[in-house]
Design a protein around this motif. Structure first.
Motif, PDB file in Angstrom:
ATOM      1  N   TYR A   1       5.017 -14.007  -2.068  1.00 40.95           N
ATOM      2  CA  TYR A   1       5.837 -13.017  -2.224  1.00 40.95           C
ATOM      3  C   TYR A   1       5.777 -12.007  -1.137  1.00 40.95           C
ATOM      4  N   LEU A   2       6.571 -11.548  -0.181  1.00 38.43           N
ATOM      5  CA  LEU A   2       6.315 -10.622   0.789  1.00 38.43           C
ATOM      6  C   LEU A   2       7.210  -9.288   0.860  1.00 38.43           C
ATOM      7  N   ILE A   3       6.592  -8.259   1.422  1.00 35.23           N
ATOM      8  CA  ILE A   3       7.275  -7.075   1.396  1.00 35.23           C
ATOM      9  C   ILE A   3       7.982  -7.496   2.682  1.00 35.23           C
ATOM     10  N   HIS A   4       9.484  -7.168   2.670  1.00 34.87           N
ATOM     11  CA  HIS A   4      10.282  -8.064   3.811  1.00 34.87           C
ATOM     12  C   HIS A   4      10.291  -7.040   5.181  1.00 34.87           C
ATOM     13  N   TRP A   5      10.233  -5.579   4.912  1.00 38.53           N
ATOM     14  CA  TRP A   5      10.021  -4.876   5.979  1.00 38.53           C
ATOM     15  C   TRP A   5       9.231  -3.377   5.522  1.00 38.53           C
ATOM     16  N   PRO A   6       8.339  -2.804   6.554  1.00 34.08           N
ATOM     17  CA  PRO A   6       7.575  -1.788   5.869  1.00 34.08           C
ATOM     18  C   PRO A   6       8.547  -0.755   5.787  1.00 34.08           C
ATOM     19  N   THR A   7       9.910  -0.426   6.487  1.00 34.55           N
ATOM     20  CA  THR A   7      10.457   1.028   6.417  1.00 34.55           C
ATOM     21  C   THR A   7       9.462   1.973   6.067  1.00 34.55           C
ATOM     22  N   PRO A   8       8.783   2.467   7.456  1.00 38.87           N
ATOM     23  CA  PRO A   8       7.955   3.226   7.307  1.00 38.87           C
ATOM     24  C   PRO A   8       8.287   4.739   7.431  1.00 38.87           C
ATOM     25  N   ASN A   9       9.639   5.087   7.537  1.00 33.85           N
ATOM     26  CA  ASN A   9      10.180   6.231   7.753  1.00 33.85           C
ATOM     27  C   ASN A   9      11.077   6.492   6.298  1.00 33.85           C
ATOM     28  N   SER A  10      10.900   5.755   5.514  1.00 38.87           N
ATOM     29  CA  SER A  10      11.700   5.976   4.348  1.00 38.87           C
ATOM     30  C   SER A  10      10.872   5.729   2.792  1.00 38.87           C
ATOM     31  N   GLY A  11       9.954   5.451   2.861  1.00 40.81           N
ATOM     32  CA  GLY A  11       8.996   4.990   2.052  1.00 40.81           C
ATOM     33  C   GLY A  11       7.421   4.807   2.064  1.00 40.81           C
ATOM     34  N   ASP A  12       6.647   4.698   1.164  1.00 37.74           N
ATOM     35  CA  ASP A  12       5.138   4.401   1.139  1.00 37.74           C
ATOM     36  C   ASP A  12       5.032   2.977   0.889  1.00 37.74           C
ATOM     37  N   TYR A  13       4.704   2.032   2.104  1.00 39.86           N
ATOM     38  CA  TYR A  13       4.383   1.042   1.715  1.00 39.86           C
ATOM     39  C   TYR A  13       3.056   0.599   1.290  1.00 39.86           C
ATOM     40  N   VAL A  14       2.318   1.461   1.289  1.00 42.86           N
ATOM     41  CA  VAL A  14       1.002   1.420   0.706  1.00 42.86           C
ATOM     42  C   VAL A  14       1.110   1.103  -0.786  1.00 42.86           C
ATOM     43  N   GLU A  15       2.152   1.865  -1.096  1.00 48.27           N
ATOM     44  CA  GLU A  15       2.247   1.844  -2.779  1.00 48.27           C
ATOM     45  C   GLU A  15       2.916   0.531  -3.005  1.00 48.27           C
ATOM     46  N   THR A  16       3.890   0.362  -2.007  1.00 49.10           N
ATOM     47  CA  THR A  16       4.693  -1.134  -2.171  1.00 49.10           C
ATOM     48  C   THR A  16       3.744  -2.324  -2.362  1.00 49.10           C
ATOM     49  N   TRP A  17       2.496  -2.202  -1.550  1.00 51.27           N
ATOM     50  CA  TRP A  17       1.594  -3.094  -1.405  1.00 51.27           C
ATOM     51  C   TRP A  17       0.496  -3.249  -2.679  1.00 51.27           C
ATOM     52  N   ARG A  18       0.551  -2.128  -3.254  1.00 48.64           N
ATOM     53  CA  ARG A  18      -0.228  -2.100  -4.435  1.00 48.64           C
ATOM     54  C   ARG A  18       0.591  -2.784  -5.692  1.00 48.64           C
ATOM     55  N   GLY A  19       1.779  -2.722  -5.671  1.00 44.57           N
ATOM     56  CA  GLY A  19       2.822  -3.259  -6.292  1.00 44.57           C
ATOM     57  C   GLY A  19       2.626  -4.972  -6.145  1.00 44.57           C
ATOM     58  N   MET A  20       2.721  -5.288  -5.000  1.00 50.02           N
ATOM     59  CA  MET A  20       2.318  -6.720  -4.716  1.00 50.02           C
ATOM     60  C   MET A  20       1.368  -7.317  -5.243  1.00 50.02           C
ATOM     61  N   GLN A  21       0.083  -6.439  -5.233  1.00 50.24           N
ATOM     62  CA  GLN A  21      -1.085  -6.713  -5.831  1.00 50.24           C
ATOM     63  C   GLN A  21      -0.942  -7.067  -7.329  1.00 50.24           C
ATOM     64  N   ASP A  22      -0.125  -6.232  -7.910  1.00 53.38           N
ATOM     65  CA  ASP A  22       0.180  -6.230  -9.441  1.00 53.38           C
ATOM     66  C   ASP A  22       1.030  -7.633  -9.575  1.00 53.38           C
ATOM     67  N   CYS A  23       1.681  -8.010  -8.697  1.00 52.12           N
ATOM     68  CA  CYS A  23       2.298  -9.220  -8.939  1.00 52.12           C
ATOM     69  C   CYS A  23       1.346 -10.415  -8.935  1.00 52.12           C
ATOM     70  N   LEU A  24       0.209 -10.409  -8.018  1.00 53.65           N
ATOM     71  CA  LEU A  24      -0.586 -11.393  -7.946  1.00 53.65           C
ATOM     72  C   LEU A  24      -1.447 -11.519  -9.095  1.00 53.65           C
ATOM     73  N   GLU A  25      -1.912 -10.195  -9.636  1.00 58.92           N
ATOM     74  CA  GLU A  25      -2.783 -10.232 -10.990  1.00 58.92           C
ATOM     75  C   GLU A  25      -2.084 -10.572 -12.283  1.00 58.92           C
ATOM     76  N   GLN A  26      -0.816 -10.573 -11.965  1.00 57.20           N
ATOM     77  CA  GLN A  26      -0.036 -11.038 -13.271  1.00 57.20           C
ATOM     78  C   GLN A  26       0.364 -12.616 -13.345  1.00 57.20           C
ATOM     79  N   GLY A  27       0.030 -13.125 -11.923  1.00 60.13           N
ATOM     80  CA  GLY A  27       0.382 -14.583 -11.777  1.00 60.13           C
ATOM     81  C   GLY A  27       1.914 -14.700 -11.313  1.00 60.13           C
ATOM     82  N   LEU A  28       2.512 -13.795 -11.037  1.00 61.62           N
ATOM     83  CA  LEU A  28       4.017 -14.098 -10.845  1.00 61.62           C
ATOM     84  C   LEU A  28       4.146 -14.537  -9.473  1.00 61.62           C
TER      85      LEU A  28
END
Length: 274
Positions: free
Chosen positions: A106-133
């Motif tokens: 599962y990938l973050i498609h684009w960092p979109t650095p000017n319109s969001g916090d991709y670090v928080e997005t990455w924490r969400g990806m970690q959640d997906c990993l931890e939940q086995g999704l």
């Protein structure tokens, strides 16, 4: 059937180095395209929420009868869904469309650095990993500073960085910025949207080795250690693209193709896109 090489990721999982991409594959074409690829021997499918064809990928997988553990399926989080909580919710939606219990990557498609916090997005990806999704998580189109930031702030390193790479766009800074962290490079637009096929140097190599220019470029990617997944909806081309495991390029061939780099980016600049 050709034996596709695998690459071991930094999380210990093995990914097929070659697959089928489905960017811009229409609703009408997606099921026959993926079905043909699976028939030929592809076992790695790269899709995304933004491609709007996850349902067709899922339909083709279900109809194939191929065991789930023989397949590698990647999807990507949509750009407008970068809140931490979005990652899990959106992946659950994707899994329903794909008819799967998990994705392999599962990938973050684009960092979109000017319109969001991709670090928080990455924490969400970690959640997906931890939940086995998702079994592995990574990023796409991340520049070196983007990668450095998420790794330093979360302590979790992406398994891959999927970036634009082809002979006339080596994207070396992004490649080097990934490899220094042990992040494997996946190459999108591997043929430069077809423009690199016109290279006389590649044509000369192709004539000498008895292959097509596309096969030579795909072989270059493989020998560079990149994970690659060309897209085609043409059955003959899907087969042709898969016939890249029975020859090797010489060191001189690789150097000649490396020398074609001219900064020819065909897609958006990740520093400003989004």
């Amino acid at each position: 059937m050709a034996q596709v090489p695998t690459i071991t990721l930094n999380d210990g999982r093995s990914i097929p180095q070659f697959g089928i991409g489905v960017w811009q594959v229409s609703t009408d074409d997606i099921v026959p395209t993926v079905s043909k690829a699976l028939e030929v021997g592809y076992r790695h499918i790269d899709t995304a929420q933004g491609y709007q064809n996850e349902e067709g990928v899922g339909e083709a997988i279900a109809a194939s009868g191929i065991a789930r553990d023989e397949l590698w399926v990647t999807t990507k989080l949509a750009n407008g869904k970068h809140e931490r909580s979005d990652a899990v919710a959106e992946l659950k939606t994707s899994l329903a469309k794909l008819r799967l219990d998990y994705v392999d990557l599962y990938l973050i498609h684009w960092p979109t650095p000017n319109s969001g916090d991709y670090v928080e997005t990455w924490r969400g990806m970690q959640d997906c990993l931890e939940q086995g999704l998702a079994k592995s998580i990574g990023v796409s189109n991340f520049q070196p500073d983007h990668l450095d930031k998420i790794i330093s702030e979360t302590g979790t390193t992406p398994a891959v960085n999927q970036i634009e790479v082809h002979p006339t766009f080596a994207n070396q800074a992004a490649v080097d910025g990934s490899l220094k962290h042990g992040v494997r490079v996946e190459a999108w637009s591997p043929l430069g949207l077809g423009s690199d096929l016109k290279s006389p140097e590649i044509g000369e190599i192709a004539a000498r080795v008895g292959k097509t220019p596309a096969q030579v470029i795909l072989r270059w990617h493989l020998q560079k250690g990149y994970i690659v997944f060309p897209k085609s909806v043409t059955p003959a081309r899907i087969e042709e693209n898969f016939q890249v495991f029975d020859f090797e390029l010489t060191a001189d061939d690789l150097a000649a193709i490396d020398a074609l780099d001219e900064g020819n980016r065909t897609g958006p600049n990740p520093d400003t896109f989004g």
